[in-house]
Design a protein around this motif. Structure first.
Motif, PDB file in Angstrom:
ATOM      1  N   HIS A 114      48.074 104.734  24.757  1.00  0.00           N
ATOM      2  CA  HIS A 114      48.603 105.424  23.581  1.00  0.00           C
ATOM      3  C   HIS A 114      47.474 105.908  22.677  1.00  0.00           C
ATOM      4  O   HIS A 114      47.622 106.916  21.970  1.00  0.00           O
ATOM      5  N   LYS A 115      46.314 105.240  22.706  1.00  0.00           N
ATOM      6  CA  LYS A 115      45.178 105.715  21.930  1.00  0.00           C
ATOM      7  C   LYS A 115      44.554 106.952  22.584  1.00  0.00           C
ATOM      8  O   LYS A 115      44.172 107.906  21.905  1.00  0.00           O
TER       9      LYS A 115
ATOM     10  N   LYS B  83      53.725 105.035  21.368  1.00  0.00           N
ATOM     11  CA  LYS B  83      53.032 103.952  22.064  1.00  0.00           C
ATOM     12  C   LYS B  83      53.585 103.711  23.470  1.00  0.00           C
ATOM     13  O   LYS B  83      53.101 102.831  24.187  1.00  0.00           O
TER      14      LYS B  83
END
Length: 301
Positions: A154-155, A78
């Motif tokens: 982070h996605k 993340k």
């Protein structure tokens, strides 16, 4: 197409439950798939095989850079930022051009020439079907750049890791299969001096402004092979590494080398993270190529 739909979904839904569910479902499978990633540089076995390896092994070096970048993103988890994504795509733009040109050059020049030499003439090679799938997976990576800066980094990073892993594994398999099948057919049916001259000229014309870079990548492998040949000669052995050296020359430029080094700087931080991460994996010997039938495994007539 589906590639465009997935890219649009990524941009529009803000990385919501649909993407989360897809990622969660796929990550365990990807960890298993990553174990099959084989970046080992094949060794030449005949003039046709060596010609094919010049481009393939150069692109393997690029795929390895991509893989190491994905390991860096995985290590960040993340902590991935938009800057990490932008740096990756800054490197990716030329890779995308080179790999797309590689696929198109084989489809428009290499495969038709090879078919013309075989009697009865095959309708298609299995590798041509593979090219469609490799191209689609490359397109999905390209479309994902639209999400950078507008969705959670982070996605986007997790989705990029998934897409790059899928692409890399299929691209590596496709190259291994071509080396074990179509390259052998060229060796059997082709004429070394005539065909190498023809292929190299077509390659130079087709890649255009990018020929210096594709030649730089192949020359990096060839330089390493030359060092190995020198060591083997000292030990009384010999490697087959002469055909391409006679017929491809005078093209690698300082500009191409500088461009290659500049592009790799975009991935420096991700590579350093990958190298220091326990998730980094050792490279292994290539697995046997996929079998394609008994009588004529490499051709679909």
């Amino acid at each position: 197409g589906r590639a465009g739909e997935e890219g649009a979904e990524m941009v529009e839904n803000g990385g919501g439950t649909a993407m989360d569910a897809r990622l969660e479902k796929g990550m365990a499978q990807l960890e298993m798939m990553e174990k099959d990633a084989d970046f080992s540089l094949s060794r030449p076995n005949g003039w046709a095989h060596e010609w094919w390896l010049f481009t393939h092994n150069g692109l393997r070096l690029e795929l390895l850079d991509m893989h190491r970048a994905m390991l860096g993103i995985k290590a960040l988890d993340k902590g991935v930022t938009d800057d990490h994504m932008r740096n990756f795509f800054e490197w990716f733009h030329l890779f995308d051009e080179l790999f797309t040109q590689h696929l198109e050059f084989e489809e428009q020049h290499v495969f038709p020439m090879l078919k013309s030499k075989i009697n009865p003439r095959p309708k298609s090679f299995a590798s041509e079907d593979d090219h469609v799938q490799v191209g689609l997976k490359l397109t999905k990576i390209r479309l994902l750049e639209q999400a950078v800066g507008s969705k959670k980094p982070h996605k986007v990073g997790a989705e990029l890791e998934r897409l790059c892993t899928n692409f890399t594994l299929l691209a590596l398999e496709n190259m291994r299969n071509e080396e074990a099948n179509e390259a052998i057919l060229l060796q059997k049916h082709g004429k070394e001096e005539e065909d190498l001259k023809r292929l190299n000229k077509a390659m130079h014309d087709f890649y255009g402004k990018n020929f210096g870079e594709i030649n730089q990548l192949g020359s990096m492998w060839r330089k390493d092979l030359s060092l190995q040949e020198a060591e083997a000669t000292k030990a009384g052995g010999k490697l087959n590494a002469s055909a391409l050296m006679r017929l491809t020359t005078k093209v690698t430029s300082k500009n191409a080398a500088r461009l290659h080094d500049k592009r790799r700087l975009c991935l420096k931080e991700l590579h350093e993270l990958a190298d220091s991460s326990s998730s980094n994996t050792e490279l292994k010997s290539p697995p046997p190529p996929r079998k394609r039938g008994a009588a004529s495994p490499e051709i679909k007539v």
